[in-house]
Write an enzyme that holds these catalytic residues in place. Sequence first.
Site, short mmCIF file in Angstrom:
data_model
loop_
_atom_site.label_atom_id
_atom_site.label_comp_id
_atom_site.label_asym_id
_atom_site.label_seq_id
_atom_site.Cartn_x
_atom_site.Cartn_y
_atom_site.Cartn_z
N TYR A 297 39.75 51.61 30.74
CA TYR A 297 38.52 51.13 30.12
C TYR A 297 38.86 50.48 28.78
O TYR A 297 39.75 50.94 28.08
CB TYR A 297 37.56 52.29 29.85
CG TYR A 297 37.14 53.03 31.10
CD1 TYR A 297 35.95 52.70 31.75
CD2 TYR A 297 37.93 54.06 31.62
CE1 TYR A 297 35.56 53.38 32.90
CE2 TYR A 297 37.55 54.74 32.77
CZ TYR A 297 36.37 54.40 33.40
OH TYR A 297 35.99 55.07 34.53
N HIS A 308 32.23 50.09 33.24
CA HIS A 308 33.12 49.61 34.29
C HIS A 308 34.55 49.57 33.73
O HIS A 308 34.77 49.07 32.65
CB HIS A 308 32.65 48.19 34.65
CG HIS A 308 33.48 47.53 35.70
ND1 HIS A 308 33.44 47.91 37.02
CD2 HIS A 308 34.38 46.52 35.62
CE1 HIS A 308 34.27 47.14 37.71
NE2 HIS A 308 34.86 46.30 36.89
N LYS A 339 38.34 44.13 39.00
CA LYS A 339 39.24 44.55 37.94
C LYS A 339 40.48 43.67 37.95
O LYS A 339 40.80 43.06 38.96
CB LYS A 339 39.66 46.01 38.15
CG LYS A 339 38.50 46.98 38.19
CD LYS A 339 38.99 48.41 38.35
CE LYS A 339 37.89 49.35 38.84
NZ LYS A 339 36.70 49.39 37.99
#
Lengths: 361, 361
Positions: A297, A308, A339
Amino acid sequence: MKTQIKGTYVIGDAEAIASLYEAGGFGRPRDGSLQLRFVEAAYLLSRGRIEIFKNGQNLDFDPFIHFAAQQEDFFELKYIVYKDLKERGYSVQSSASDFRVYPRGGKPGKMPAKSYVFVRSERVPIPLSELLSLMNEAQNVRKQFILAVVDEESDITFYDVKRADAAGRFEGGMSAPFPQEAAGMNKLAADAVLFKERVILADRKISELLYTKVFFGKMMDDDRLLLSLPEARYLAERGVLKLSGMDGTSLSTNVFSKNASLIDAEFEAKYTVYQDLKERGFVPKTGFKFGTHFRVYRKAEPSDKIPHSEFLLHVISAGHEFKLPVTSGAVRLANSVRKRMIYAADFGGKIEYIEFERIKM
Amino acid sequence: MKTQIKGTYVIGDAEAIASLYEAGGFGRPRDGSLQLRFVEAAYLLSRGRIEIFKNGQNLDFDPFIHFAAQQEDFFELKYIVYKDLKERGYSVQSSASDFRVYPRGGKPGKMPAKSYVFVRSERVPIPLSELLSLMNEAQNVRKQFILAVVDEESDITFYDVKRADAAGRFEGGMSAPFPQEAAGMNKLAADAVLFKERVILADRKISELLYTKVFFGKMMDDDRLLLSLPEARYLAERGVLKLSGMDGTSLSTNVFSKNASLIDAEFEAKYTVYQDLKERGFVPKTGFKFGTHFRVYRKAEPSDKIPHSEFLLHVISAGHEFKLPVTSGAVRLANSVRKRMIYAADFGGKIEYIEFERIKM
């Protein structure tokens, strides 16, 4: 237009320079004639733009590619990629080891190339050292480095491979270096117990502060925090935890780390990167659900909503070889959950963060 | 309510049978007293339902779990899973090796258990042989087999692990066993050339038939089909292809397969499964983009639109050990692209297809 095979080139005359090089960007002029790479020649032959002669004999497409594939390693792979790029409208210059790709509308000699495209079979692993040296070559001349992987089905996957800081500083949004200050703990220290492969901290206040303010661990119940091995070591090294075994004997961080390495042979390598990420202000948590070492993160304070995670990170050794099907799966998974996929390798204190971004050409 | 630690159990009296077993499904009555597993006792202790004494001394929660974790392997893992299941409202019976989970509202003695839940740390690989034997145990008594994997962060991922034919026959929708008939080829045979790790078939009509009717290969241009190594062997063994090398020498399927095994050490293992899938009417294609050996279509005729592939398949050996972080990534990726994740292992001619389905409890 007639051309001749000579050594590892197909050679055209002055007319070829005018019609193929100057008008189309094919080949390289040399001493009044045009040197075409085999892939360029095969492409021009397939389009009926040239005829190819070998010892006076005119070769059709199939005999030519049989010949070329025997002369040049990975000819067929390079041809598949070259043809694909040409058909997408790129101007491509072929060299021995890679392709230089020009922006659409551009061509060799008129403007600089934008990217180096390096072609590889999915079956041939890439050592990290080789990848870094290819990346450096491209980076030194400010080119994008693209890896084109040809799979068993002859489909191509393109990766933009770059250092994670290519588009700006690689850092997170957690400001305080020490969790105590961040969590407002004022040098509190808590007892925590190692249960084989996790640590339990049984202190309601400190558990809650660590979890809600700096996203360490996971609450086991209202009073207890479950910490992972790297989290526990990080906190212990900063005086936040006093570690002991289940029988009550106190554990130095040294002994704790030795135990952790018995449980997880990669513990030290992972911890080195974990610590570096923490120092960069990131919040690394396990990536188990994604098959990687960490999910990371930029900033996370679970007292609000857990955000997210921005990237997945896998720790590799300096001697790592990328097995491309494995890399492909990892990058695909990262992309499918929005990601970035980043690999980290420790080169004696300097950690290289390398991102694989799947791109469409 | 007072209970006593005795050996590997916590023992309650007749009153405990009434209030804990009969009303709550905890423990097992034995000779007028109640045997509680350590995880059950820890859970009841955390809820203030029991007191636990050891040699006359009353143990609080933390001393009790320190003691239990020293006595029982993976106590803390089991406790994490047990607590999670209880908090989700399941009735759970704990045995030495697993949990029996009853449908919500049900409990031991009143109705049969629905599932066996087996708890594992992400760090401990599961040999395929062990997994099959656990699956068989559950299957023999018609229970669902659930693998609960506890990760570094103490989070739990649940997998329903089952044979791929558990919900019906494991077969595809391609009817004709031979591509010639399916493609309407009437015993045509084409020359095809091995280019190191792929095969090029240069026959417009046959290429197009094979591609559009039975989804072999990938069109390289209007005239040529690129075939993968398993596809080429499959077609050659059925008389559809005559294989040769780039220099024109003919290749028996035997020599071809030996070459293929030099290029890909897993070729034979993959081919065995490839062939079995074809015989079941599936369309296997490479799974490179997903990091697996194959992606598999139930039916595909690319003359229409290529459909969604139904599952990803990875070929493993009979001696395989599942490394759980790797398995986790594979299943997550499959799910994120709406496919099933299936592993295939050849046990001397009988191929076991094992599906991992991630489930929410």
